[in-house]
Scaffold this active site. Structure first.
Site, PDB file in Angstrom:
ATOM      1  N   GLU A 119      -0.795  -3.088  -4.185  1.00 31.47           N
ATOM      2  CA  GLU A 119      -2.244  -3.324  -4.327  1.00 31.47           C
ATOM      3  C   GLU A 119      -2.621  -4.750  -3.941  1.00 31.47           C
ATOM      4  OE1 GLU A 119      -2.128  -1.705  -8.344  1.00 31.47           O
ATOM      5  OE2 GLU A 119      -3.716  -0.330  -7.721  1.00 31.47           O
ATOM      6  N   GLU A 139       2.705   4.671  -9.650  1.00 29.65           N
ATOM      7  CA  GLU A 139       1.973   4.692 -10.924  1.00 29.65           C
ATOM      8  C   GLU A 139       1.959   6.054 -11.611  1.00 29.65           C
ATOM      9  OE1 GLU A 139       1.150   2.932  -8.353  1.00 29.65           O
ATOM     10  OE2 GLU A 139       0.260   1.023  -8.956  1.00 29.65           O
TER      11      GLU A 139
END
Ligand SMILES: CCCCCCCCCCCCC[C@H](O)CC(=O)SCCNC(=O)CCNC(=O)[C@H](O)C(C)(C)COP(=O)(O)OP(=O)(O)OC[C@H]1O[C@@H](n2cnc3c(N)ncnc32)[C@H](O)[C@@H]1OP(=O)(O)O
Length: 268
Positions: A119, A139
């Site tokens: 990210e 995730e």
């Protein structure tokens, strides 16, 4: 820059000045630079210092040791400790880099970039990856989803089916595949991603600071405009143009060309 195994009391992020380029190093190599509140605060402070320094025009972000960033500190999360510094919870580095830092930011992905690590790379403007780097969004396998910009930015930077496969399965991409899909600008030989990113940053820093910042803002903003983007986007483009064209640097750029010399930017 220390890539070694710093002592426990070392700062969680390092800031070095290389001319007009700032090098920020995430510095928790024992935890593969996983993000906890200390690292979040240290990186935030470094970014805010760089943002306020008129002598620094371009930022390179990298990781100490063999990882770029292994994402959120899962052990801190398991211990119910904060993983982001107070005030950084809502946007964190990922948001900060793209929408809060006007200066161009280059990620030197020197190893694992997983979860929040990918990210951060997605939030940066340019990415130079070590040939052994790995990108991934695991995730969902940790009971989470890529909330620090992953699910929002990935489909805008890679084909949607590839973005969905990464985010739904956690499958990592190696540097070559990431470059093939456009997540990476350059793949550097093993161990040279920081050097290659600094070279790229020096090339970017040859541009006038205000023009670089307007270019970054408008290219990212162009994502935000829907199908009727034309009028609103051209209005914003005109506002940015008027500001940059009225700057001393716009005049200096033309003068330098006419006088066959390198420009001396003043950032105003
Ligand atoms: C304003 C500025 C803000 C600053 C930055 C903010 C950016 C935003 C970041 C927050 C993002 C939150 C949202 C995000 O989407 C959520 C996540 O990121 S979830 C976490 C995703 N990451 C992972 O699942 C990766 C977990 N790690 C691994 O799978 C493996 O470690 C590895 C990377 C594949 C490497 O494997 P190995 O080579 O075998 O190495 P080890 O596993 O032995 O690891 C060495 C050592 O490091 C510790 N460690 C590794 N990853 C983490 C981690 N994510 N959290 C905590 N600790 C980690 C590991 O436990 C080992 O420690 P040791 O056992 O030796 O004590």
């Amino acid at each position: 820059m220390t890539h070694g195994n710093p002592k426990a009391d070392e700062p969680a992020a390092l800031l070095e000045r290389r001319g007009a380029v700032a090098l920020i190093t995430l510095n928790r190599p024992r935890a593969l630079n996983a993000v906890n509140a200390a690292l979040s605060a240290a990186v935030g402070e470094a970014l805010e210092e760089v943002a306020a320094d008129p002598e620094l025009h371009v930022i390179v972000v990298t990781g100490a040791g063999r990882a770029f960033c292994a994402g959120m500190d899962l052990k801190a999360a398991a211990a119910d400790e904060p993983v982001m510094a107070p005030g950084h919870e809502d946007w964190g580095f990922a948001g900060l880099v793209n929408h809060y830092i006007a200066k161009p930011v280059i990620a030197a992905v020197n190893g694992f970039a997983l979860g929040g690590g990918t990210e951060i790379a997605l939030a940066c403007d340019l990415v130079v990856a070590d040939e052994n780097a790995q990108f991934g969004l695991p995730e969902v396998r940790r009971g989470l989803f890529a909330a620090a910009g992953g699910v929002l930015r990935l489909p805008r930077q890679l084909p949607k089916k590839i973005a969905l496969e990464m985010a739904l399965t956690g499958r990592p991409l190696d540097a070559a595949e990431a470059a093939r899909w456009g997540l990476v600008n350059r793949v550097a030989p093993a161990g040279t991603s920081v050097e290659a990113a600094l070279e790229l940053a020096e090339t970017v820093a040859e541009g006038a600071p205000l023009a670089l910042q307007a270019t970054k803002r408008l290219i990212h903003r162009s994502d935000a405009f829907g199908s009727d983007w034309e009028p609103a986007m051209w209005d914003e483009n005109e506002r940015e143009w008027q500001a940059v064209f009225a700057s001393e640097d716009a005049r200096e750029g033309a003068l330098a060309f006419a006088e066959k010399r390198a420009p001396a930017w003043r950032g105003r």
